[in-house]
Structure formats: C-alpha cells, structure tokens
Scaffold this active site. Structure first.
Site, PDB file in Angstrom:
ATOM      1  N   SER A 134       0.835  -1.199   0.000  1.00 28.57           N
ATOM      2  CA  SER A 134       0.000   0.000   0.000  1.00 28.57           C
ATOM      3  C   SER A 134       0.875   1.257   0.000  1.00 28.57           C
ATOM      4  CB  SER A 134      -0.950  -0.053   1.206  1.00 28.57           C
ATOM      5  OG  SER A 134      -1.952   0.930   1.119  1.00 28.57           O
TER       6      SER A 134
ATOM      7  N   ASP B  39     -10.335  -4.488  -5.033  1.00 28.08           N
ATOM      8  CA  ASP B  39      -9.723  -3.797  -3.904  1.00 28.08           C
ATOM      9  C   ASP B  39     -10.479  -2.495  -3.670  1.00 28.08           C
ATOM     10  OD1 ASP B  39      -8.103  -2.265  -2.202  1.00 28.08           O
ATOM     11  OD2 ASP B  39      -6.240  -2.871  -3.137  1.00 28.08           O
TER      12      ASP B  39
ATOM     13  N   HIS C 214      -7.708  -5.287   0.180  1.00 27.29           N
ATOM     14  CA  HIS C 214      -6.527  -4.433   0.142  1.00 27.29           C
ATOM     15  C   HIS C 214      -5.344  -5.042   0.893  1.00 27.29           C
ATOM     16  CE1 HIS C 214      -4.471  -0.688  -0.587  1.00 27.29           C
ATOM     17  NE2 HIS C 214      -4.260  -0.482   0.712  1.00 27.29           N
TER      18      HIS C 214
END
Length: 270
Positions: A95, A217, A246
């Site tokens: 991320s 996601d 995610h």
C-alpha cells in the site's frame, strides 16, 4: 539499542546474503507479514520495522509536520538502511509503503535491487483522465467518521478494506492493528495518504518494479496497477491476482505467498 531501532521496532531475522525489507501499509504493523516470513527466513536476511505512527510505535515520536507528506517516511527508510549498513535490498512495500519505497529509491537507487509493490496507488482521488477510486466527498466523509468515533469507524472500515466479514481472522487482525493506533495520529496519516499525488514521481523511478494487485480492492482499483506500470521510468511488470481486498497477504496468504516468492526471485527480462 539505538533510538532508530527503538523508534521503529527494527528486527533482522533469517540468513542469507540478500536483504529483503518488508514495509507495511496504513493501519497495520510488521505483523502483517507473518504468513510470508517463514518462507523467506532460510534464504534471506529479513528486515522488519514499523512505520512511525503504527500501533506498536511510541506516539511521542510522531512528528505531525514531518509526516505531513510521505517524504518523511521515505527519509526514515533511508535512515534505517544507512544505520544498519544495508548496501542493497529487495524492497517489498504494501500500500502506501510501496510509494514510500519508490520515493526513497529516486534519491538512492543504488540501495534498491528492485521494488515489489502490493496494492499501491500514486493518487487515490479521481482526476481528469485518471481514476483513483475516490471523490473528495468520499474522503471528507471518511475523515469525519474517523474524527467523530474512531472505534466505530475501525469496526466498519476493517471488513470493507480486507474484503470479509467480522468473523474473518484477517478482518479481526486488521481491526486489532487499526485499534492500536492513536486516533489523532491515524487521522493525520490517513489525510496524508489520501491527499497525496505522486503520479509525477513515477517517471523518475529507475529501479525495476513488480506491481502486484488484487482483482478487487476497495482502496485501489485494478486500473491503477496498469497506470503505474505504464508510467514508471524503469523496467516493470504487473500481475493481477485472483484475490479480493486491500490486504491480500493477510486475507489470502495461500494465493499471495507463492506469488510474492516468485517475484522476489524473479528478475525482470523484457
């Protein structure tokens, strides 16, 4: 133990000549890699750390002005590599940490053999000719929910982000690490991440990049992975996994761990 080691809960485990840095995303900590680490420990030295502001870090060390941009976190990464005298590494960033690693690599490409990006996004807001997945109104509502009742927001956000119900072990784990963050720090970090725009940075990244993405996601539409791939300045490959959520390394380790191991060992040949 030095200040840097203590501040980031630095941990080096495993054996081998090559170093792998595992960098976690928002709302998690180094424990998010628990399914991957056992598969690396015999062949690599593994550097684990917590980003400043994560639950296990001392909130007194969090500097709101330093971390108002992702550059502050990138400086931390470079400081950690320098402190530990790591001359080169494979950087695995989940991320926001994928972008943090990319920022760090622009100033010191020699320290990075390659960057493996999981669920990465250079910009979360939609723009002309760009789909990031969020409108400003969406983010305003998210920030207000965090501000008004952080615990309630965590309970609602965790299953949406992970892609499961509250009975899921992955959702419970993400809920735990979210709850561990101090609410004002969590809000500040979220505002920094969701307000960031590093699209212009992509063309300056010369380190080989492996872009890995879930098919579905909530935070990062699958088209973003292709956008990153098309706009990077160096060599790159992209792989979309049949996973949802995610945090696929936490929710679908049976799928994700083999993919990550393959990319860790794979050198890009175009």
């Amino acid at each position: 133990m030095g200040i840097l080691e203590e501040a980031h809960n630095l941990k080096i485990i495993g054996s081998g000549e090559r170093v792998i840095v595992l960098a976690h995303g928002f709302g998690t900590d180094q424990s998010v890699w628990k399914h991957l680490v056992p598969h690396l420990i015999d062949d690599f030295r593994i550097l684990l750390f917590d980003n400043m502001g994560a639950g296990p870090t001392n909130p007194d060390f969090f500097d709101f002005s330093r971390y108002a941009t992702l550059d502050g976190y990138a400086f931390d990464v470079l400081a950690i590599l320098e402190e530990l005298r790591i001359g080169s590494c494979i950087f695995v960033g989940h991320s926001v940490s994928a972008i943090i690693g990319a920022i760090a690599s622009v100033s010191r490409p020699d320290l990075f053999d390659k960057i493996i990006m999981i669920s990465a996004s250079p910009r979360y807001l939609n723009d002309l000719d760009y789909y990031g997945g969020f409108e400003q109104e969406d983010l305003d509502q998210l920030f207000e929910a965090m501000r008004s009742n952080y615990e309630s927001w965590c309970s609602g956000f965790a299953p949406l982000a992970v892609g499961g119900d509250m009975e899921s072990l992955a959702v419970q784990e993400f809920s735990r690490t979210l709850f561990n963050m101090r609410p004002d720090i969590a809000l500040s970090i979220a505002q920094t991440i969701f307000g960031s725009d590093y699209r212009n940075l992509l063309s300056h990244i010369t380190v080989p990049c492996h872009v890995i993405q879930s098919m579905k996601d909530l935070a990062v539409p699958v088209v973003v992975s292709e956008y990153i791939h098309q706009n990077l300045g160096g060599e790159s490959i992209v792989e979309v996994m049949s996973t949802e959520g995610h945090l696929p390394q936490l929710s679908s380790p049976d799928v994700v761990v083999p993919v990550l191991l393959r990319h860790i060992r794979l050198d890009i040949v175009l």
